[in-house]
Scaffold this active site. Sequence first.
Site, PDB file in Angstrom:
ATOM      1  N   LEU A 167       9.545 -11.884 -38.455  1.00  0.00           N
ATOM      2  CA  LEU A 167       8.238 -12.144 -37.861  1.00  0.00           C
ATOM      3  C   LEU A 167       7.549 -13.126 -38.801  1.00  0.00           C
ATOM      4  O   LEU A 167       7.566 -12.928 -40.028  1.00  0.00           O
ATOM      5  CB  LEU A 167       7.404 -10.868 -37.766  1.00  0.00           C
ATOM      6  CG  LEU A 167       7.612  -9.959 -36.549  1.00  0.00           C
ATOM      7  CD1 LEU A 167       6.802  -8.672 -36.724  1.00  0.00           C
ATOM      8  CD2 LEU A 167       7.208 -10.668 -35.262  1.00  0.00           C
ATOM      9  N   ASP A 168       6.951 -14.191 -38.261  1.00  0.00           N
ATOM     10  CA  ASP A 168       6.326 -15.148 -39.165  1.00  0.00           C
ATOM     11  C   ASP A 168       5.121 -14.528 -39.861  1.00  0.00           C
ATOM     12  O   ASP A 168       4.599 -13.484 -39.450  1.00  0.00           O
ATOM     13  CB  ASP A 168       5.961 -16.440 -38.420  1.00  0.00           C
ATOM     14  CG  ASP A 168       4.911 -16.225 -37.352  1.00  0.00           C
ATOM     15  OD1 ASP A 168       3.786 -15.843 -37.701  1.00  0.00           O
ATOM     16  OD2 ASP A 168       5.209 -16.443 -36.165  1.00  0.00           O
ATOM     17  N   LYS A 169       4.678 -15.148 -40.919  1.00  0.00           N
ATOM     18  CA  LYS A 169       3.636 -14.601 -41.785  1.00  0.00           C
ATOM     19  C   LYS A 169       2.372 -14.262 -41.017  1.00  0.00           C
ATOM     20  O   LYS A 169       1.732 -13.231 -41.275  1.00  0.00           O
ATOM     21  CB  LYS A 169       3.320 -15.599 -42.906  1.00  0.00           C
ATOM     22  CG  LYS A 169       2.233 -15.143 -43.861  1.00  0.00           C
ATOM     23  CD  LYS A 169       1.965 -16.199 -44.924  1.00  0.00           C
ATOM     24  CE  LYS A 169       0.825 -15.764 -45.839  1.00  0.00           C
ATOM     25  NZ  LYS A 169       0.548 -16.789 -46.884  1.00  0.00           N
ATOM     26  N   SER A 195       2.053 -13.386 -37.915  1.00  0.00           N
ATOM     27  CA  SER A 195       2.249 -12.400 -36.853  1.00  0.00           C
ATOM     28  C   SER A 195       2.340 -10.998 -37.435  1.00  0.00           C
ATOM     29  O   SER A 195       2.604 -10.808 -38.625  1.00  0.00           O
ATOM     30  CB  SER A 195       3.520 -12.720 -36.063  1.00  0.00           C
ATOM     31  OG  SER A 195       3.422 -13.997 -35.463  1.00  0.00           O
TER      32      SER A 195
END
Length: 241
Positions: free
Chosen positions: A102-104, A106
Site C-alpha cells: 500500500l503506498d505511503k 494510503s
Amino acid sequence: MEEVRLNKYLAQCGICSRRDADRMIASGRVRVNGSVADMGVRVKDTDEVAVDGKAVAGKDEKVVLAYYKPAGVTCTEKDKFADRIVTEEIGYPVRVTYAGRLDKDSEGLLLLSNDGDLIQRVMKGSAMHEKEYVVKTKQEVTEAFLQRMAAGIYLRELDVRTRPCQVEQKGKYTFRIVLTQGLNRQIRRMCRECSVDVVSLKRVRVLNITLDGLRPGEYRIISGEERAALYRAAETAGKSR
C-alpha cells in the site's frame, strides 16, 4: 525426512519468495552445511542452511497477520529516508513480509506472513485475486466516472490498460472499487486519467480477509477457518475464470 528444493525451503521459512530465493542461490549468498549451494539442491530440516552467513531457522509454524496500516507508514523493510516503516511499526516477534504493498499515503488492510509460498500466491497477478478499496474524492462521483472506471482505463504513464473491475458509488464523494490486479498506485492513476483527485484511499479487503474490527496500527492473527479459507482462496482464485 522429506527433502525439498532449497528455494521452496527458504520460502517456507519465510525468508523470501521462491523467485527471490533463486536469485540468492545464483549469486552465491546461500550455503548448505557450510558449502555454497547449487541451483536445484534439495535439503531437509536437519541440514544447516545460511543466507549471507546467518543461519536460517527451521520451518516453524506459519503465521498470517491482518494489519491496519495507517497513512504515513511506508511498505518497506529498510529505507533510511522513511520516517515510519511497516516492520518497525508492527513489532511482531517473528519476521514477516507483506503480500502486496500500500503506498505511503494510503491506509487499510495489509496481509503479512512468514509463509513465502502464500505471499507469492497472493501477489500473483494472473490469479485475479480480489482487493477491495473505499476511495474518497475531491470531485463529485458521477455515473459517467463510475462506468469509465469499471470498463478499464488506459494509463499513459505505464502504457497499460487496466482490467475491467467492479465499481459502486457509496456517497457523493465516495466510491467502492474491487481490483484483480495490483499496478503501482493504480487507483490514483485511474482517477487522474478521469480528472478526479483522490483525497483518501483505504483497502478494506484482500480475498476473504477484511479490515473489520481493526483500528489504525492494530493487527490480528488470522487463524481457524478464516485462515484455511484464505489458503484455499489463494490456491484456487483465478483457476475457474
